[in-house]
Design an enzyme around this catalytic site. Structure first.
Site, PDB file in Angstrom:
ATOM      1  N   ASP A  96       0.863  -1.177   0.000  1.00  0.00           N
ATOM      2  CA  ASP A  96       0.000   0.000   0.000  1.00  0.00           C
ATOM      3  C   ASP A  96       0.902   1.229   0.000  1.00  0.00           C
ATOM      4  O   ASP A  96       2.127   1.126  -0.001  1.00  0.00           O
ATOM      5  CB  ASP A  96      -0.972  -0.039   1.180  1.00  0.00           C
ATOM      6  CG  ASP A  96      -0.268   0.039   2.513  1.00  0.00           C
ATOM      7  OD1 ASP A  96       0.954   0.265   2.532  1.00  0.00           O
ATOM      8  OD2 ASP A  96      -0.938  -0.125   3.548  1.00  0.00           O
ATOM      9  N   SER A  97       0.312   2.400  -0.009  1.00  0.00           N
ATOM     10  CA  SER A  97       1.110   3.613  -0.182  1.00  0.00           C
ATOM     11  C   SER A  97       1.457   4.280   1.137  1.00  0.00           C
ATOM     12  O   SER A  97       2.237   5.212   1.170  1.00  0.00           O
ATOM     13  CB  SER A  97       0.319   4.605  -1.027  1.00  0.00           C
ATOM     14  OG  SER A  97      -0.812   5.049  -0.278  1.00  0.00           O
ATOM     15  N   GLY A  98       0.858   3.827   2.199  1.00  0.00           N
ATOM     16  CA  GLY A  98       1.027   4.501   3.487  1.00  0.00           C
ATOM     17  C   GLY A  98      -0.046   5.539   3.741  1.00  0.00           C
ATOM     18  O   GLY A  98      -0.193   6.024   4.869  1.00  0.00           O
ATOM     19  N   GLY A  99      -0.800   5.881   2.696  1.00  0.00           N
ATOM     20  CA  GLY A  99      -1.825   6.914   2.834  1.00  0.00           C
ATOM     21  C   GLY A  99      -2.873   6.561   3.885  1.00  0.00           C
ATOM     22  O   GLY A  99      -3.208   7.377   4.739  1.00  0.00           O
ATOM     23  N   ASP A 150      -2.929   8.015  -1.676  1.00  0.00           N
ATOM     24  CA  ASP A 150      -4.289   8.554  -1.769  1.00  0.00           C
ATOM     25  C   ASP A 150      -4.748   9.125  -0.440  1.00  0.00           C
ATOM     26  O   ASP A 150      -4.129   8.880   0.597  1.00  0.00           O
ATOM     27  CB  ASP A 150      -5.272   7.453  -2.200  1.00  0.00           C
ATOM     28  CG  ASP A 150      -5.353   6.328  -1.175  1.00  0.00           C
ATOM     29  OD1 ASP A 150      -4.329   6.049  -0.525  1.00  0.00           O
ATOM     30  OD2 ASP A 150      -6.431   5.730  -1.027  1.00  0.00           O
ATOM     31  N   GLN A 210     -11.805   6.876  -4.758  1.00  0.00           N
ATOM     32  CA  GLN A 210     -12.394   7.245  -3.478  1.00  0.00           C
ATOM     33  C   GLN A 210     -13.838   7.690  -3.716  1.00  0.00           C
ATOM     34  O   GLN A 210     -14.422   7.347  -4.726  1.00  0.00           O
ATOM     35  CB  GLN A 210     -11.562   8.356  -2.811  1.00  0.00           C
ATOM     36  CG  GLN A 210     -10.174   7.895  -2.357  1.00  0.00           C
ATOM     37  CD  GLN A 210     -10.234   6.911  -1.190  1.00  0.00           C
ATOM     38  OE1 GLN A 210     -11.253   6.802  -0.488  1.00  0.00           O
ATOM     39  NE2 GLN A 210      -9.146   6.150  -1.001  1.00  0.00           N
ATOM     40  N   GLY A 237     -11.302   3.292   0.295  1.00  0.00           N
ATOM     41  CA  GLY A 237     -12.278   3.995   1.131  1.00  0.00           C
ATOM     42  C   GLY A 237     -13.510   3.179   1.477  1.00  0.00           C
ATOM     43  O   GLY A 237     -14.485   3.714   1.989  1.00  0.00           O
ATOM     44  N   ASP A 287      -7.426  -7.985  -0.168  1.00  0.00           N
ATOM     45  CA  ASP A 287      -6.509  -8.192   0.954  1.00  0.00           C
ATOM     46  C   ASP A 287      -7.305  -7.954   2.219  1.00  0.00           C
ATOM     47  O   ASP A 287      -8.282  -7.200   2.216  1.00  0.00           O
ATOM     48  CB  ASP A 287      -5.344  -7.194   0.930  1.00  0.00           C
ATOM     49  CG  ASP A 287      -5.753  -5.854   1.512  1.00  0.00           C
ATOM     50  OD1 ASP A 287      -5.573  -5.657   2.730  1.00  0.00           O
ATOM     51  OD2 ASP A 287      -6.310  -5.020   0.769  1.00  0.00           O
ATOM     52  N   CYS A 325     -11.179 -29.791   5.905  1.00  0.00           N
ATOM     53  CA  CYS A 325      -9.920 -29.070   5.704  1.00  0.00           C
ATOM     54  C   CYS A 325      -8.755 -29.984   6.019  1.00  0.00           C
ATOM     55  O   CYS A 325      -8.828 -30.828   6.913  1.00  0.00           O
ATOM     56  CB  CYS A 325      -9.886 -27.839   6.614  1.00  0.00           C
ATOM     57  SG  CYS A 325      -8.385 -26.852   6.448  1.00  0.00           S
ATOM     58  N   CYS A 327      -5.500 -28.687   6.504  1.00  0.00           N
ATOM     59  CA  CYS A 327      -4.374 -27.835   6.906  1.00  0.00           C
ATOM     60  C   CYS A 327      -3.654 -28.434   8.106  1.00  0.00           C
ATOM     61  O   CYS A 327      -4.073 -29.437   8.668  1.00  0.00           O
ATOM     62  CB  CYS A 327      -4.845 -26.413   7.209  1.00  0.00           C
ATOM     63  SG  CYS A 327      -5.623 -26.225   8.831  1.00  0.00           S
ATOM     64  N   CYS A 330      -6.211 -28.781  11.033  1.00  0.00           N
ATOM     65  CA  CYS A 330      -7.348 -29.704  10.935  1.00  0.00           C
ATOM     66  C   CYS A 330      -6.938 -31.143  10.668  1.00  0.00           C
ATOM     67  O   CYS A 330      -7.687 -32.069  10.980  1.00  0.00           O
ATOM     68  CB  CYS A 330      -8.317 -29.206   9.872  1.00  0.00           C
ATOM     69  SG  CYS A 330      -8.988 -27.567  10.268  1.00  0.00           S
ATOM     70  N   HIS A 356      -5.035 -21.852   9.696  1.00  0.00           N
ATOM     71  CA  HIS A 356      -6.254 -22.425   9.140  1.00  0.00           C
ATOM     72  C   HIS A 356      -7.056 -21.369   8.381  1.00  0.00           C
ATOM     73  O   HIS A 356      -7.554 -21.621   7.278  1.00  0.00           O
ATOM     74  CB  HIS A 356      -7.135 -23.045  10.219  1.00  0.00           C
ATOM     75  CG  HIS A 356      -8.509 -23.342   9.710  1.00  0.00           C
ATOM     76  ND1 HIS A 356      -8.784 -24.451   8.942  1.00  0.00           N
ATOM     77  CD2 HIS A 356      -9.661 -22.622   9.771  1.00  0.00           C
ATOM     78  CE1 HIS A 356     -10.052 -24.418   8.562  1.00  0.00           C
ATOM     79  NE2 HIS A 356     -10.611 -23.323   9.058  1.00  0.00           N
TER      80      HIS A 356
END
Lengths: 395, 395
Positions: A96-99, A150, A210, A237, A287, A325, A327, A330, A356
């Site tokens: 990300d940009s840090g904004g 942004d 935005q 946003g 994300d 599952c 993993c 599990c 998990h």
């Protein structure tokens, strides 16, 4: 260098819906979309190692420019040959940009047209982020997918505030684009090799739209960014506290305006429900901290719904946390064991639950992608949500 | 059922020294000795999974009777089919008796000939441990190597206190032996199968010697326990704060009195230095929280000495934490990365450092064992300690 559409290829589309399966080319591999990126804020997806991410077939992770800039510092990561090498991760990294971080620090920042002056949350030291600086840092980190600096308006916010934020975002997007096109200005390029990724595949700079939940503003912001012709677009946003329906309305509106042939990234989402909904609206990338954060709180995403493993009924429950599952949790441990680890304050509880949850979302994305390719998206979405919503606990 | 000497076989002895390499047979595998057992107090070796322990070729872990009895409770572990199944660990498990814990809770316990009444450190509830109860719980946990319920005197303690403790320990050892020989008295046997381990291999009950650092008392206690003819002997009441030399004097004295053909277990040790020293005195078994506790504090055992990865010089140190190690930490991550994870408060730091420390001690034990077999123990001990002591930091 303004844009390249070749980075993204649509391989299948849902009949009668917007959902699509694609391939996103980056210097660290071709990413099958829709894709979910676990969040590695400080160069580590919390409680997990890069070995774990590889085993789970994670393709993309998110790194936070703000956090990494402050600690360990860009100098250390540059010396290591970039973030990939620093954290021994050879998959793709989006930064990300840090904004988002500096704008959320209301007491500690001063905004100007030039950028944002802010104080470190770690030691109070004074720093300055601007579009140019954000790109410079992301280059130094060796990011595969960079984000424009942004202004993310909070929720709720007035229409006037939202308008100012999107206008600022637009002006800064243009500056980011310029800085991205001439990296010699400030950034030191990464040395050749693994840290810089495969030669021939371009790094990508995404624009961020935005407009809060104001349809007119969201439309305006999206049109402005599309006009700048980025190789990919993030919808920013959202997922900041607004009503669920408002978010999905904005997503539907935005994806109708975005160019078909560019990847679409909904930031900060999400839950299994939201992923199905947003993919139906043609979102390609996500994300979210949820799998690891919920995991650390004992909350599991499972094929039978959400479960809170800290709750008393699991004390003697010898069944696997998620019967569907395989993993590392599990396949070997019971709900009773995980419950015990949480109650006893054992750190392995946090790791197992996080592992998990990430496994669950990564596998869910593969399943959704396959359903798009097979043309069974609608059926599978319905089936999944019925089970998921009806059988889990309310947590 | 009083004893079986067949559980232990000496496969090599050091020419001109007491050190020996052996094989200890348990229901969950033959253990190559000398062996180091990581501590899994609450059914989890802190920050590590059973998968990790298997990968590191750990053969034996320690579980704490006191902690497991209180949480999750014997009922839960029994329902799961024993501690092995509960924590998905198919290697051997040694359980302590709970004596050490209840005797260290000075404010919360009342001692009688019958046993110790104590209050739970978790919820203040009242409980009672006796020799019979300690054996019953250890049976229910499915332990492979059980320990007698003993009175561990603190350090420092008067000669009179130490004498009373060893006499109590002796009387209780006899009661433990009786309870062990007739498990029908209280314990519910584990169901057949993995939880109970291989058929045909007996569970082992070790006696524990006491006597603080008083040679005469240590001698008396050792003779008393030897007279009872246990299949193995633990040297208790050491590594509790006494001077380093006093501990090794007591170890040398004890091992001279113990029967050659029984395994010898020094509880609560240790550091790499102490392991070499004690093995030279013919100790076969160890357990200690140090690798995981030090790991969580950022302190690493390495082939170049002890390192504290939190320290500033490691901020930009791109070399592997231990250049002579191939564990999940050292094979992929730099000192700078681990330093960053510690500074940033990332939980993976605790796990990586713990993992490395356990790997280090397990590999060290294999190396020491091989040196005994090869007849190079003395040379290798000297070489190891010179490097280890001279190059590390003082932490």
């Amino acid at each position: 260098m303004k844009t390249t559409t070749r980075c993204f290829e649509i391989v299948a589309k849902c009949p009668g819906a917007k959902a699509r399966a694609g391939l996103l080319k980056t210097p660290h591999g071709n990413i099958e979309t829709p894709v979910f990126a676990p969040v590695g804020t400080q160069g580590s997806v919390k409680t997990l190692l890069s070995q774990d991410l590889e085993k789970l077939r994670v393709q993309l992770i998110l790194g936070n420019t703000y956090h990494l800039y402050l600690r360990p510092g860009v100098d250390v990561i540059q010396k290591a040959g970039g973030l990939h090498r620093f954290m021994s991760w050879n998959g793709a990294i989006l930064t990300d940009s840090g904004g988002y971080q500096v704008f959320s620090m209301e007491q500690l920042r001063r905004i100007s047209e030039e950028g944002v002056e802010f104080r470190s949350h770690i030691d109070g030291s004074l720093h300055f982020l601007s579009p140019e600086k954000a790109i410079e840092i992301q280059f130094a980190l060796g990011s595969d997918i960079l984000m424009c600096f942004d202004e993310c308006a909070p929720y709720p916010c007035t229409e006037e505030h939202a308008r100012k934020a999107l206008e600022q975002t637009y002006r800064w997007a243009k500056r980011c684009q310029t800085a991205f096109a001439s990296p010699s200005a400030g950034a030191v390029p990464l040395p050749e090799g693994e840290g810089a990724g495969r030669p021939g595949e371009a790094k990508l700079l995404y624009g961020i739209t935005q407009g809060s939940i104001y349809s007119a503003l969201r439309t305006e912001s999206t049109r402005q960014l599309v006009e700048l012709d980025f190789p990919g677009y993030a919808i920013g946003g959202l997922s900041v506290g607004e009503p669920h329906d408002a978010m999905h309305d904005m997503v539907a509106l935005s994806t109708d305006l975005l160019p078909e042939d560019k990847p679409r990234y909904l930031m900060g989402v999400g839950t299994p429900d939201d992923l199905w909904e947003a993919i139906e609206q043609s979102i390609d990338q996500f994300d979210c901290v949820l799998p690891t954060r919920n995991g650390r709180n004992g909350q599991l995403f499972t094929s039978v719904g959400k479960l809170n493993l800290k709750n008393a009924p699991y004390r003697e429950d010898l069944s696997p946390p998620d019967p569907d599952c395989d993993c590392d949790l599990c396949s070997r441990y019971s709900r009773a064991y995980l419950h015990h680890l949480f109650r006893a304050g054992e750190l392995s509880a946090l790791r197992l639950a996080s592992l998990h949850n990430v496994a669950f979302l990564i596998k869910l994305m593969r399943k959704i992608r396959q359903s798009i390719i097979d043309g069974t998206f609608a059926v599978q979405k319905k089936r999944f949500l019925e089970t998921y919503r009806n059988q889990g606990e309310s947590i």
